[in-house]
Design an enzyme around this catalytic site. Structure first.
Site, PDB file in Angstrom:
ATOM      1  N   LYS A 111      12.762 -16.062  17.529  1.00  0.00           N
ATOM      2  CA  LYS A 111      12.333 -15.561  16.232  1.00  0.00           C
ATOM      3  C   LYS A 111      13.270 -14.434  15.783  1.00  0.00           C
ATOM      4  O   LYS A 111      13.585 -13.517  16.560  1.00  0.00           O
ATOM      5  CB  LYS A 111      10.903 -15.038  16.312  1.00  0.00           C
ATOM      6  CG  LYS A 111       9.861 -16.134  16.504  1.00  0.00           C
ATOM      7  CD  LYS A 111       9.726 -16.997  15.265  1.00  0.00           C
ATOM      8  CE  LYS A 111       8.572 -17.975  15.390  1.00  0.00           C
ATOM      9  NZ  LYS A 111       8.381 -18.757  14.146  1.00  0.00           N
ATOM     10  N   ASP A 142      14.827 -19.009  14.387  1.00  0.00           N
ATOM     11  CA  ASP A 142      13.863 -19.282  13.335  1.00  0.00           C
ATOM     12  C   ASP A 142      13.616 -18.007  12.546  1.00  0.00           C
ATOM     13  O   ASP A 142      13.074 -17.033  13.068  1.00  0.00           O
ATOM     14  CB  ASP A 142      12.552 -19.786  13.956  1.00  0.00           C
ATOM     15  CG  ASP A 142      11.499 -20.124  12.911  1.00  0.00           C
ATOM     16  OD1 ASP A 142      11.825 -20.134  11.706  1.00  0.00           O
ATOM     17  OD2 ASP A 142      10.350 -20.392  13.306  1.00  0.00           O
ATOM     18  N   LYS A 218       4.696 -30.573  11.893  1.00  0.00           N
ATOM     19  CA  LYS A 218       3.553 -30.062  12.645  1.00  0.00           C
ATOM     20  C   LYS A 218       2.328 -30.858  12.237  1.00  0.00           C
ATOM     21  O   LYS A 218       2.063 -31.035  11.044  1.00  0.00           O
ATOM     22  CB  LYS A 218       3.355 -28.568  12.368  1.00  0.00           C
ATOM     23  CG  LYS A 218       4.579 -27.727  12.748  1.00  0.00           C
ATOM     24  CD  LYS A 218       4.406 -26.261  12.405  1.00  0.00           C
ATOM     25  CE  LYS A 218       5.647 -25.470  12.810  1.00  0.00           C
ATOM     26  NZ  LYS A 218       5.539 -24.024  12.503  1.00  0.00           N
TER      27      LYS A 218
END
Length: 328
Positions: A111, A142, A218
């Site tokens: 992240k 990300d 997802k």
């Protein structure tokens, strides 16, 4: 599901168990993750849109849960799913501690672009991951749409020394992703779209605009395994299956999606049970040898009781399910 096949609200609420699970490390601004678990004729499913999501968006997550709990799923083409480790926006010196929870994972999603942090923080974190993983490890970053185009291009150049697999959602909009992809084309650094797929009214727009090299899908946010498979087919792009900080029940739905994909070229973001300090099943879906198994899971009654959310929070989730159900 159609109006005729959607279970009634009373049937849904009759089995709901709301839990609050502690995390090892603060992630996405929370230290506890709340989720509603629902049992249907096919087994258990999860409804856990983040608390700030409005009913219209949450209704898609509920559709996914009801589809998984009430309908048989598409055939599985594989019995286990390779998964990546997920590195929250932690200080660099915490990186080895986090990676130790992911047995055998060869890929790490890091992240970056966390509010209140700098590119120097990101650089130190990614460097620590590369040092821990060695030259054979794969690193993807990300940004959750946290950069503008110029910031993303600068960050890509600054982090290029760490041999990145791809950039996930570096910018927020499809137009920005398309511009960045054009700028980075000669660098051969792929762009992955996540929010531009799962939060978009038109999830195919990112492919139509040539704004991504691959997509992140997802099961919960896209309305279930079937709808996610349709989106992958419609975009014609390679897909990475990921999760939304699900419990192991939700991860089993993600594993069903990954198992049903005709091609699975990337390690999947379905190892996030390792971010939890507790779960609702006796054997959580944590990575072992870099993979998780495919199959339905049943929560443990004792763990459900131990982690039941407060009466106030349970009532809040019941009301949220009612609002989302009304929109199906």
């Amino acid at each position: 599901m159609t109006a005729e096949t959607t279970p009634s609200l009373s049937d849904v609420l009759a089995t709901v168990r709301v839990v609050s699970l502690p995390l090892h490390t603060r992630f996405r601004g929370v230290e506890h993750r709340e989720a509603a678990l629902i049992e249907g004729p096919e087994g258990w499913a999860e409804f856990s849109p983040f608390v700030e999501y409005e009913p219209a968006e949450a209704s898609t997550w509920l559709a996914a849960a009801l589809d998984f709990a009430w309908r048989p799923q598409p055939p599985a083409l594989r019995t286990e799913i390779p998964v990546n480790a997920t590195m929250p926006a932690v200080p660099a010196d915490i990186v080895p501690e986090v990676l130790a929870r992911y047995d055998g994972c060869r890929t790490v999603k890091v992240k970056v672009a966390e509010a209140g942090q700098t590119l120097a923080d990101d650089h130190a974190r990614v460097r620590a991951v590369r040092e821990a993983m060695g030259p054979a490890g794969r690193i993807r970053i990300d940004a959750n749409g946290g950069w503008n185009v110029d910031e993303a291009e600068h960050a890509a150049h600054a982090l290029a020394e760490f041999d990145l697999e791809y950039l996930e959602q570096p910018c927020a909009s499809v137009d920005e992703l398309a511009e960045l992809r054009a700028r980075l084309r000669r660098w051969d650094l792929p762009i992955a779209a996540d929010e531009s797929v799962r939060k978009a009214q038109d999830p195919i727009a990112v492919a139509r605009a040539g704004a991504a090299d691959l997509i992140v899908v997802k099961a919960q946010p896209l309305g279930g395994v079937r709808r996610a498979l349709e989106i992958v087919a419609e975009t014609g792009l390679p897909a990475v299956v990921s999760s939304a900080l699900d419990t192991s029940i939700g991860l089993s739905q993600g594993a069903a999606l990954a198992a049903a994909l005709p091609e699975l070229a990337f390690d999947c973001g379905l190892g996030t049970a390792s971010l939890y300090a507790a779960d609702v099943v006796r054997e959580p879906l944590v990575a072992r040898g870099g993979v998780i198994p495919v199959g339905r899971l049943t929560p443990d009654d004792e763990l459900l009781r131990a982690h039941t959310a407060s009466a106030e929070r349970t009532q809040w989730w019941h009301a949220r399910i009612a609002q989302a159900h009304a929109l199906l």
